[in-house]
Design a protein around this motif. Structure first.
Motif, mmCIF file in Angstrom:
data_model
loop_
_atom_site.group_PDB
_atom_site.id
_atom_site.type_symbol
_atom_site.label_atom_id
_atom_site.label_comp_id
_atom_site.label_asym_id
_atom_site.label_seq_id
_atom_site.Cartn_x
_atom_site.Cartn_y
_atom_site.Cartn_z
ATOM 1 N N CYS A 1 14.093 -18.161 50.737
ATOM 2 C CA CYS A 1 14.518 -16.912 51.385
ATOM 3 C C CYS A 1 14.601 -17.089 52.899
ATOM 4 O O CYS A 1 15.526 -16.588 53.547
ATOM 5 C CB CYS A 1 13.537 -15.785 51.066
ATOM 6 S SG CYS A 1 13.558 -15.215 49.366
ATOM 7 N N LEU A 2 13.653 -17.805 53.468
ATOM 8 C CA LEU A 2 13.632 -18.008 54.916
ATOM 9 C C LEU A 2 14.713 -18.987 55.357
ATOM 10 O O LEU A 2 15.282 -18.843 56.442
ATOM 11 C CB LEU A 2 12.256 -18.500 55.352
ATOM 12 C CG LEU A 2 11.114 -17.501 55.141
ATOM 13 C CD1 LEU A 2 9.776 -18.126 55.478
ATOM 14 C CD2 LEU A 2 11.342 -16.241 55.974
ATOM 15 N N ILE A 3 15.000 -19.966 54.527
ATOM 16 C CA ILE A 3 16.074 -20.911 54.850
ATOM 17 C C ILE A 3 17.396 -20.172 55.002
ATOM 18 O O ILE A 3 18.192 -20.458 55.904
ATOM 19 C CB ILE A 3 16.187 -21.992 53.756
ATOM 20 C CG1 ILE A 3 14.968 -22.919 53.806
ATOM 21 C CG2 ILE A 3 17.480 -22.802 53.918
ATOM 22 C CD1 ILE A 3 14.935 -23.949 52.696
ATOM 23 N N HIS A 4 17.620 -19.182 54.133
ATOM 24 C CA HIS A 4 18.876 -18.426 54.155
ATOM 25 C C HIS A 4 18.758 -17.119 54.944
ATOM 26 O O HIS A 4 19.703 -16.325 54.962
ATOM 27 C CB HIS A 4 19.329 -18.135 52.726
ATOM 28 C CG HIS A 4 19.691 -19.366 51.950
ATOM 29 N ND1 HIS A 4 20.849 -20.072 52.191
ATOM 30 C CD2 HIS A 4 19.035 -20.035 50.964
ATOM 31 C CE1 HIS A 4 20.903 -21.113 51.376
ATOM 32 N NE2 HIS A 4 19.818 -21.119 50.627
ATOM 33 N N LYS B 1 21.227 -17.566 43.453
ATOM 34 C CA LYS B 1 22.437 -17.062 44.112
ATOM 35 C C LYS B 1 22.113 -15.769 44.855
ATOM 36 O O LYS B 1 22.562 -15.552 45.994
ATOM 37 C CB LYS B 1 23.542 -16.815 43.083
ATOM 38 C CG LYS B 1 24.824 -16.267 43.695
ATOM 39 C CD LYS B 1 25.884 -16.011 42.630
ATOM 40 C CE LYS B 1 27.146 -15.415 43.248
ATOM 41 N NZ LYS B 1 28.179 -15.129 42.214
ATOM 42 N N ALA B 2 21.317 -14.916 44.221
ATOM 43 C CA ALA B 2 20.929 -13.645 44.843
ATOM 44 C C ALA B 2 20.068 -13.884 46.084
ATOM 45 O O ALA B 2 20.183 -13.164 47.080
ATOM 46 C CB ALA B 2 20.183 -12.776 43.838
ATOM 47 N N ILE B 3 19.210 -14.889 46.027
ATOM 48 C CA ILE B 3 18.392 -15.217 47.200
ATOM 49 C C ILE B 3 19.283 -15.649 48.354
ATOM 50 O O ILE B 3 19.115 -15.197 49.494
ATOM 51 C CB ILE B 3 17.371 -16.321 46.860
ATOM 52 C CG1 ILE B 3 16.234 -15.747 46.012
ATOM 53 C CG2 ILE B 3 16.807 -16.951 48.143
ATOM 54 C CD1 ILE B 3 15.202 -16.767 45.591
ATOM 55 N N ARG B 4 20.239 -16.518 48.068
ATOM 56 C CA ARG B 4 21.132 -17.002 49.128
ATOM 57 C C ARG B 4 21.897 -15.859 49.784
ATOM 58 O O ARG B 4 22.159 -15.877 50.989
ATOM 59 C CB ARG B 4 22.114 -18.031 48.553
ATOM 60 C CG ARG B 4 21.480 -19.359 48.165
ATOM 61 C CD ARG B 4 22.539 -20.419 47.912
ATOM 62 N NE ARG B 4 23.418 -20.070 46.803
ATOM 63 C CZ ARG B 4 23.175 -20.368 45.529
ATOM 64 N NH1 ARG B 4 22.061 -21.016 45.202
ATOM 65 N NH2 ARG B 4 24.032 -20.037 44.574
#
Length: 228
Positions: free
Chosen positions: A71-74, A37-40
């Protein structure tokens, strides 16, 4: 089809693993949810606290996506930098499309992140598509130069034999084509379809790239005639 089966088997494995962890270790399961969740949301403090407490930066999501690539996706770049700097992070992990973090940041033009990954010894040369192909496709000359300075193979071949110069000629820009030519890229090599960089430029309707490649060919022919 085989790759798809392997991918879904991998997803199933992590779903089963997560269910098992949730049953035996509810606190760990909560950390797992908090981590992704934090990554998103690019909540770097939350991720930092979890890593400090011993959470594995190489944990994959339920859809089998490695944390650093998620991380890059979001577009969670602060969290990406944090995870990339972690000493235990496996920087060369790949996604379902066989892309590494360095390949993706090279395509997007994230120069500082590319420098970070290179400084941490992320793989620059490997079989198939390479970070240089991706940087050339995006036309990111600073990253192209960075990779070449770190001994990236300038005429690396993709699975179908396409080179970074070909990608720059069709998808990049004139500056990226000129840089690769200046650094000695082979403009005569053909891929498995029999296409050269000039053919790529023509197909992509890139007049500046066409002019640069035609000029390079004329100069090469002129030099060849003088030596005869």
């Amino acid at each position: 089809m085989l790759n798809l089966i392997i991918y879904f088997n991998k997803v199933l494995k992590y779903v089963v693993l997560y269910t098992f962890i949730s049953f035996l270790f509810p606190a760990t399961a909560g950390s797992y949810e908090d981590f992704f969740k934090a990554i998103r949301n690019d909540e770097v403090k939350v991720v930092s606290n979890l890593l400090t407490r011993g959470f594995d930066p190489n944990t994959v999501s339920l859809n089998a996506e490695p944390a650093i690539l998620l991380c890059l996706i979001h577009d969670s770049l602060k969290t990406f930098e944090l995870i990339a700097k972690h000493p235990k992070t496996q920087l060369n992990v790949r996604n379902a499309h066989s892309e590494t973090a360095l390949m993706l940041v090279s395509l997007r033009g994230y120069t500082q992140l590319a420098k970070l990954l290179v400084s941490r010894q992320a793989d620059i040369n490997h079989t198939g598509w390479t970070p240089l192909h991706y940087a050339a496709t995006g036309g990111h000359v600073e990253i192209i130069q960075l990779l070449l300075d770190e001994s990236a193979y300038i005429d690396a071949e993709s699975p179908n034999g396409s080179t970074p110069l070909m990608m720059a000629a069709r998808y990049g820009n004139a500056k990226s084509v000129q840089l690769l030519l200046n650094e000695g890229a082979d403009f005569e090599v053909k891929n498995q379809l029999g296409l050269t960089a000039l053919d790529f430029a023509i197909q992509g309707k890139r007049p500046e790239a066409i002019k640069l490649l035609e000029t390079a060919m004329k100069l090469a022919n002129s030099d060849s005639n003088r030596t005869k």
